[in-house]
Design a protein around this motif. Structure first.
Motif, PDB file in Angstrom:
ATOM      1  N   ASP A 163     -17.238  -6.305  14.100  1.00 29.24           N
ATOM      2  CA  ASP A 163     -17.851  -6.633  15.833  1.00 29.24           C
ATOM      3  C   ASP A 163     -16.905  -8.446  16.046  1.00 29.24           C
ATOM      4  O   ASP A 163     -16.724  -8.880  15.754  1.00 29.24           O
ATOM      5  N   GLN A 164     -16.194  -7.532  16.823  1.00 26.12           N
ATOM      6  CA  GLN A 164     -15.189  -7.936  17.673  1.00 26.12           C
ATOM      7  C   GLN A 164     -14.134  -9.674  16.856  1.00 26.12           C
ATOM      8  O   GLN A 164     -14.333 -10.876  16.946  1.00 26.12           O
ATOM      9  N   PHE A 165     -14.242  -8.766  15.948  1.00 29.84           N
ATOM     10  CA  PHE A 165     -13.210  -9.696  14.687  1.00 29.84           C
ATOM     11  C   PHE A 165     -11.615 -10.515  15.101  1.00 29.84           C
ATOM     12  O   PHE A 165     -10.999 -11.637  14.939  1.00 29.84           O
ATOM     13  N   LYS A 166     -11.719  -9.497  16.354  1.00 28.47           N
ATOM     14  CA  LYS A 166      -9.900 -10.072  16.905  1.00 28.47           C
ATOM     15  C   LYS A 166      -9.997 -11.467  17.560  1.00 28.47           C
ATOM     16  O   LYS A 166      -8.988 -12.605  17.599  1.00 28.47           O
ATOM     17  N   ALA A 167     -11.182 -11.883  18.590  1.00 27.38           N
ATOM     18  CA  ALA A 167     -11.740 -13.131  18.878  1.00 27.38           C
ATOM     19  C   ALA A 167     -11.412 -14.054  17.868  1.00 27.38           C
ATOM     20  O   ALA A 167     -11.192 -15.478  17.944  1.00 27.38           O
ATOM     21  N   THR A 180     -19.657 -10.731  17.522  1.00 28.04           N
ATOM     22  CA  THR A 180     -19.891 -11.221  16.500  1.00 28.04           C
ATOM     23  C   THR A 180     -20.174 -13.117  17.126  1.00 28.04           C
ATOM     24  O   THR A 180     -19.422 -13.163  17.253  1.00 28.04           O
ATOM     25  N   VAL A 181     -21.084 -13.767  15.602  1.00 30.61           N
ATOM     26  CA  VAL A 181     -21.145 -15.123  15.783  1.00 30.61           C
ATOM     27  C   VAL A 181     -20.218 -15.906  15.595  1.00 30.61           C
ATOM     28  O   VAL A 181     -19.178 -15.375  13.791  1.00 30.61           O
ATOM     29  N   LEU A 182     -19.397 -16.672  16.569  1.00 26.42           N
ATOM     30  CA  LEU A 182     -18.292 -17.095  15.956  1.00 26.42           C
ATOM     31  C   LEU A 182     -18.311 -18.832  16.076  1.00 26.42           C
ATOM     32  O   LEU A 182     -19.321 -19.352  17.124  1.00 26.42           O
ATOM     33  N   PRO A 183     -17.669 -19.791  15.562  1.00 25.59           N
ATOM     34  CA  PRO A 183     -18.360 -21.080  15.688  1.00 25.59           C
ATOM     35  C   PRO A 183     -17.895 -21.883  17.328  1.00 25.59           C
ATOM     36  O   PRO A 183     -16.083 -21.275  17.593  1.00 25.59           O
ATOM     37  N   THR A 184     -17.908 -22.671  16.811  1.00 23.96           N
ATOM     38  CA  THR A 184     -17.978 -23.330  18.715  1.00 23.96           C
ATOM     39  C   THR A 184     -16.444 -24.208  19.361  1.00 23.96           C
ATOM     40  O   THR A 184     -16.409 -24.521  20.679  1.00 23.96           O
ATOM     41  N   HIS A 185     -16.368 -25.121  18.569  1.00 30.33           N
ATOM     42  CA  HIS A 185     -14.754 -25.269  17.986  1.00 30.33           C
ATOM     43  C   HIS A 185     -13.238 -24.837  17.107  1.00 30.33           C
ATOM     44  O   HIS A 185     -13.823 -24.262  16.300  1.00 30.33           O
TER      45      HIS A 185
END
Length: 202
Positions: free
Chosen positions: A65-69, A181-186
């Protein structure tokens, strides 16, 4: 590969070396170079081998999910490491007789093989979904690369293209209801200033 053949020739005869070299070559053709999983050719090979099985066949498709991000935020090298980590998750969750496959990009499959009932296949799809929900660590970042899992169950003689189409359609139904998708914030990349919903700092 030539070095491997030279080693074989030093320890065995031509006939045995040629047979082993052919096996190595076929294996490489059926292996995804990035993740080490089987590739689409491996999936076709598995489907051909089991098409005469007198039972149902199960196939799961997985799309992150949302891997492009992830690629846009952290770059393709980081994205490739995420794919490799996800591949490890899928390989770990597979049971005997099952095979994890990377189809292309962030799309994977798990060949469930002969399965007794549709209910059993649904339980395996749920287990795969749960495994993908486990956090992974990539370059010091803790993230959860959630995947939408679509399931196809049909008689073993069903063409692989039909199984893939069925699983793909179900996967998009599931994806429509999944969170981001959960992503790192930095990120170390200077142009990356965006924050993402559900992000977790390393």
């Amino acid at each position: 590969m030539f070095a491997e053949i030279s080693i074989l020739l030093g320890t065995t005869g031509w006939a045995s070396a040629a047979t082993t070299a052919a096996w190595i070559y076929r294996r490489r053709l059926r292996t995804d170079s990035l993740t080490g999983l089987g590739n689409r050719q491996a999936l076709h090979h598995r489907a051909r081998r089991e098409r005469f099985t007198r039972s149902l066949i199960g196939l799961c498709m997985v799309d992150l999910d949302q891997f492009k991000a992830i690629n846009d935020t952290h770059g393709h090298d980081f994205g490739n490491k995420v794919l490799a980590a996800v591949a490890t998750q899928l390989a770990t969750v597979t049971e005997p007789g099952e095979h994890a496959i990377r189809l292309h990009g962030d799309e994977f499959a798990i060949w469930l093989g002969p399965i007794p009932t549709s209910s059993a296949a649904e339980q395996r799809a749920e287990a795969i979904t749960a495994a993908l929900a486990e956090p992974i660590w990539v370059d010091g970042h803790r993230l959860t690369a959630l995947g939408s899992v679509g399931l196809a169950v049909a008689p073993a003689h069903t063409p692989l293209t039909d199984l893939l189409g069925q699983a793909d359609a179900h996967m998009y139904e599931v994806k429509a209801n999944r969170r981001l998708t959960v992503l790192p914030t930095h990120s170390d990349r200077t142009r990356d200033n965006a924050h993402f919903p559900g992000g977790e700092a390393a």
